[in-house]
Design an enzyme around this catalytic site. Structure first.
Site, PDB file in Angstrom:
ATOM      1  N   LYS A 180      51.521  41.547  34.000  1.00 58.81           N
ATOM      2  CA  LYS A 180      51.437  42.274  35.278  1.00 58.81           C
ATOM      3  C   LYS A 180      50.682  41.364  36.228  1.00 58.81           C
ATOM      4  O   LYS A 180      49.458  41.305  36.220  1.00 58.81           O
ATOM      5  CB  LYS A 180      50.667  43.581  35.062  1.00 58.81           C
ATOM      6  CG  LYS A 180      51.008  44.710  36.011  1.00 58.81           C
ATOM      7  CD  LYS A 180      50.855  44.391  37.482  1.00 58.81           C
ATOM      8  CE  LYS A 180      49.475  44.639  38.035  1.00 58.81           C
ATOM      9  NZ  LYS A 180      49.352  44.171  39.435  1.00 58.81           N
ATOM     10  N   GLU A 255      37.926  39.466  31.360  1.00 63.82           N
ATOM     11  CA  GLU A 255      37.293  38.338  32.063  1.00 63.82           C
ATOM     12  C   GLU A 255      36.992  38.857  33.456  1.00 63.82           C
ATOM     13  O   GLU A 255      37.914  39.080  34.236  1.00 63.82           O
ATOM     14  CB  GLU A 255      38.251  37.151  32.151  1.00 63.82           C
ATOM     15  CG  GLU A 255      38.727  36.619  30.826  1.00 63.82           C
ATOM     16  CD  GLU A 255      37.664  35.827  30.111  1.00 63.82           C
ATOM     17  OE1 GLU A 255      36.663  35.440  30.736  1.00 63.82           O
ATOM     18  OE2 GLU A 255      37.844  35.602  28.899  1.00 63.82           O
ATOM     19  N   CYS A 289      35.943  33.062  39.957  1.00 60.89           N
ATOM     20  CA  CYS A 289      35.016  33.929  39.214  1.00 60.89           C
ATOM     21  C   CYS A 289      33.716  33.198  38.899  1.00 60.89           C
ATOM     22  O   CYS A 289      32.649  33.799  38.898  1.00 60.89           O
ATOM     23  CB  CYS A 289      35.670  34.419  37.941  1.00 60.89           C
ATOM     24  SG  CYS A 289      36.385  33.082  36.973  1.00 60.89           S
ATOM     25  N   GLU A 386      28.901  40.008  44.018  1.00 59.93           N
ATOM     26  CA  GLU A 386      29.910  38.951  44.069  1.00 59.93           C
ATOM     27  C   GLU A 386      30.631  39.024  45.418  1.00 59.93           C
ATOM     28  O   GLU A 386      31.237  40.047  45.748  1.00 59.93           O
ATOM     29  CB  GLU A 386      30.911  39.142  42.927  1.00 59.93           C
ATOM     30  CG  GLU A 386      31.905  38.016  42.851  1.00 59.93           C
ATOM     31  CD  GLU A 386      32.926  38.208  41.737  1.00 59.93           C
ATOM     32  OE1 GLU A 386      33.353  39.347  41.514  1.00 59.93           O
ATOM     33  OE2 GLU A 386      33.292  37.200  41.112  1.00 59.93           O
TER      34      GLU A 386
HETATM   35  P1  NAD Z   1      41.289  43.432  40.686  1.00 59.15           P
HETATM   36  O1  NAD Z   1      40.483  43.911  39.545  1.00 59.15           O
HETATM   37  O2  NAD Z   1      41.425  44.293  41.867  1.00 59.15           O
HETATM   38  O3  NAD Z   1      42.802  43.103  40.230  1.00 59.15           O
HETATM   39  C1  NAD Z   1      43.097  42.304  39.110  1.00 59.15           C
HETATM   40  C2  NAD Z   1      44.418  42.759  38.514  1.00 59.15           C
HETATM   41  O4  NAD Z   1      44.253  44.088  38.049  1.00 59.15           O
HETATM   42  C3  NAD Z   1      45.585  42.791  39.513  1.00 59.15           C
HETATM   43  O5  NAD Z   1      46.770  42.432  38.832  1.00 59.15           O
HETATM   44  C4  NAD Z   1      45.651  44.258  39.893  1.00 59.15           C
HETATM   45  O6  NAD Z   1      46.925  44.672  40.315  1.00 59.15           O
HETATM   46  C5  NAD Z   1      45.280  44.925  38.589  1.00 59.15           C
HETATM   47  N1  NAD Z   1      44.739  46.273  38.738  1.00 59.15           N
HETATM   48  C6  NAD Z   1      44.145  46.822  39.830  1.00 59.15           C
HETATM   49  N2  NAD Z   1      43.813  48.108  39.575  1.00 59.15           N
HETATM   50  C7  NAD Z   1      44.201  48.382  38.303  1.00 59.15           C
HETATM   51  C8  NAD Z   1      44.115  49.517  37.468  1.00 59.15           C
HETATM   52  N3  NAD Z   1      43.571  50.658  37.892  1.00 59.15           N
HETATM   53  N4  NAD Z   1      44.604  49.444  36.199  1.00 59.15           N
HETATM   54  C9  NAD Z   1      45.149  48.293  35.737  1.00 59.15           C
HETATM   55  N5  NAD Z   1      45.270  47.174  36.500  1.00 59.15           N
HETATM   56  C10 NAD Z   1      44.791  47.208  37.758  1.00 59.15           C
HETATM   57  O7  NAD Z   1      40.651  42.035  41.000  1.00 59.15           O
HETATM   58  P2  NAD Z   1      41.109  41.007  42.080  1.00 59.15           P
HETATM   59  O8  NAD Z   1      40.594  41.439  43.397  1.00 59.15           O
HETATM   60  O9  NAD Z   1      42.569  40.778  41.969  1.00 59.15           O
HETATM   61  O10 NAD Z   1      40.369  39.667  41.557  1.00 59.15           O
HETATM   62  C11 NAD Z   1      39.073  39.388  41.888  1.00 59.15           C
HETATM   63  C12 NAD Z   1      38.140  39.654  40.736  1.00 59.15           C
HETATM   64  O11 NAD Z   1      38.593  38.989  39.542  1.00 59.15           O
HETATM   65  C13 NAD Z   1      36.760  39.104  40.993  1.00 59.15           C
HETATM   66  O12 NAD Z   1      35.787  40.032  40.597  1.00 59.15           O
HETATM   67  C14 NAD Z   1      36.708  37.856  40.103  1.00 59.15           C
HETATM   68  O13 NAD Z   1      35.453  37.415  39.741  1.00 59.15           O
HETATM   69  C15 NAD Z   1      37.528  38.256  38.948  1.00 59.15           C
HETATM   70  N6  NAD Z   1      38.049  37.073  38.243  1.00 59.15           N
HETATM   71  C16 NAD Z   1      37.509  36.739  37.027  1.00 59.15           C
HETATM   72  C17 NAD Z   1      37.934  35.598  36.335  1.00 59.15           C
HETATM   73  C18 NAD Z   1      37.341  35.227  34.986  1.00 59.15           C
HETATM   74  O14 NAD Z   1      37.881  34.376  34.299  1.00 59.15           O
HETATM   75  N7  NAD Z   1      36.238  35.812  34.579  1.00 59.15           N
HETATM   76  C19 NAD Z   1      38.923  34.815  36.901  1.00 59.15           C
HETATM   77  C20 NAD Z   1      39.463  35.168  38.142  1.00 59.15           C
HETATM   78  C21 NAD Z   1      39.014  36.323  38.799  1.00 59.15           C
END
Ligand code: NAD
Length: 483
Positions: A180, A255, A289, A386
């Protein structure tokens, strides 16, 4: 002419069952350039069924690790062939320079596929000596079996690389997957799934369902036939996923975010440390991240270091990432633009000194000025939350102990960086900081062979390398009575 992106299920590109689409907008031009299928539970059901059938009754479930290894090597070759195209998909979707994706994301993704290919035929069991069974001799051994059907939920910031962190290890382990991608960045995942087909993976092993997180993502986490969810994204969504997946006892790896410290000691090479901190802060417009956004500087050099870092920030050229001489592009979406600006306003209100950048005006495109705050405290919002943008917060410290205490005073624990020329201090501090990965005189040394993940609110589990592969296996023990 808008591009039309469809799901990829059981080896076929298919529209959403409900016929709905999402529009994709360039963060640079703010123009719509594509639509993607907006999935629902019905699409998820089809994709999970395809993945289940390949695992339990299909060719894939019977394939040896040796064969999985050669398929993964072939996939890596095809990604190498299409590297520029893949880099452009991701870069254009989030407004960053293509060269950054070519520098890190695509080579790292290829490396991850190759690393996973190397493990696929080395997933070994153990023979465990025991005292026997009711006085009789036994032989006990273990096997590591694939965990099953995996749902891989991916964010938009480095989408191709993170997709590879998931599919490389899980395919090596023998699992099948429904990916996804984030709403903003489906194209590289769809291309990767098509390359899997070209490489010879059976249809149904790798599926992609595009759409909204709270629809497609939730349906995957609730699905009774999904065995594991691997998620990269925000802590808030990670928490929700863990709760939903808990109802059916799915395995979950998360993650999540970070507020990673970069600790600069007075004995460090100041120029090298400032350049390194800037890289750790501004790479991918700070939408990383492991962004080193809390910069802890020993007081004796704090003023000089802050000026140097602010000068670097001010010298960065921001604009259309396709234009000559541009070093930093746009942030990924309007929501990001507004959030980052709100944090910059908050930093000013809370009394930190603005040394470079500041609140950005909105013209065309979501461009944020690289921003540095000095004279900050670790209690300020800009040091605790963050920001996920190009904003750094400098906090002064006096002693090594104080530096470690400030570094650890955070809900997060993903990465950390120590800048010093004192070898013993470097190791002492690296060992004392609570984080999944620490770089000494270098920022976030991610590598396909090194385990990646966080502690505390930064996540659960590790991706990449052997740890990443074993995370997609279940250990089973078999005992034979030796009569
Ligand atoms: P997000 O959590 O909003 O979205 C991430 C993914 O989850 C997307 O595909 C989104 O469609 C999906 N999603 C959203 N709501 C959901 C739900 N209720 N159920 C299941 N899936 C759902 O995050 P974002 O804004 O896309 O990314 C930014 C965040 O990701 C930051 O906090 C960043 O630090 C983190 N991040 C972490 C790493 C790591 O390796 N630790 C790497 C990249 C990003």
């Amino acid at each position: 002419m808008l591009k039309t992106l469809l799901h990829f299920i059981s080896g076929q590109s298919v529209p959403a069952v409900a016929g709905e689409v999402i529009t994709l907008t360039s963060p640079v031009t703010e123009k719509i350039y594509a639509t993607s299928a907006s999935g629902t539970k019905a699409d998820v059901d089809l994709a999970v069924q395809a993945a289940r059938e390949q695992l339990d009754g299909g060719v894939w479930g019977q394939l040896s690790g040796v064969r999985r290894s050669s398929l993964l090597h072939r996939l890596a070759e095809l990604v190498e062939r299409d590297a520029q195209l893949i880099a452009a998909f991701d870069a254009n979707a989030i407004g960053r320079p293509v060269r950054e994706a070519m520098l890190l994301d695509v080579p790292n993704g290829i490396g991850t596929l190759r690393n996973a290919a190397g493990w696929a035929d080395k997933i070994e069991g153990r023979t465990i000596p025991t005292d026997g069974y009711m006085g009789q001799k036994t032989l006990s051994y273990t096997q590591r079996n694939p965990v099953g059907v995996v749902a891989a939920i991916v964010p938009w910031n480095t989408p191709f690389m993170i997709t590879c962190w998931k599919i490389g290890p899980l395919l090596a382990a023998g699992c099948t997957v429904v990916i996804k991608p984030a709403e903003e960045t489906p194209e590289s995942a769809l291309h990767l799934a098509k390359l899997c087909k070209e490489a010879g993976f059976p249809d149904g092993v790798v599926n992609v369902v595009t759409g909204y997180g709270n629809v497609v993502g939730t349906a995957l986490c609730e699905h009774p036939d999904v065995d594991k969810v691997t998620f990269t994204g925000s802590p808030a969504v990670g928490r929700a996923i863990q709760q939903i997946a808990g109802a059916t006892f799915k395995r979950v790896s998360l993650e999540l975010g970070g507020k990673s410290p970069q600790i600069v000691f007075g004995d460090a090479d100041l120029e090298q440390a400032a350049q390194g901190c800037a890289m750790g802060l501004f790479f991918n417009q700070g939408q990383v991240c492991a962004s080193g956004s809390r910069i802890l500087v020993q007081r004796e050099i704090a003023e000089k270091f802050s000026r140097t870092l602010a000068d670097i920030a001010s010298s960065i050229t921001v604009g259309d990432p396709g234009a000559d001489g541009i070093q930093m592009g746009a942030v990924a979406k309007r929501k990001q633009f507004d959030n980052i600006n709100a944090y910059i306003k908050k930093g000013i209100e809370e009394g930190a000194t603005l040394l470079a950048g500041g609140v950005s005006d909105h013209g065309t495109g979501y461009f944020i000025k690289p921003t540095i705050f000095g004279n900050a405290s670790n209690q300020m919002t800009i040091a605790r939350e963050e920001i996920f943008g190009p904003v750094g917060t400098i906090i002064a410290f006096d002693t090594e102990q104080e530096a470690v205490a400030i570094a650890n005073d955070s809900q997060y624990g993903l990465g950390a960086t120590v800048w010093t020329n004192n070898l013993a201090r470097a190791h002492k501090v690296a060992q004392a900081v609570k984080a999944g990965a620490v770089g000494i005189n270098c920022w976030a040394p991610i590598d396909p062979g090194l385990p990646w993940g966080g502690v505390k609110s930064s996540g659960i589990g590790r991706e990449c390398g052997l740890a990443g592969v074993l995370a997609y296996t279940e250990e089973k023990v078999i005992t034979v009575l030796m009569r």
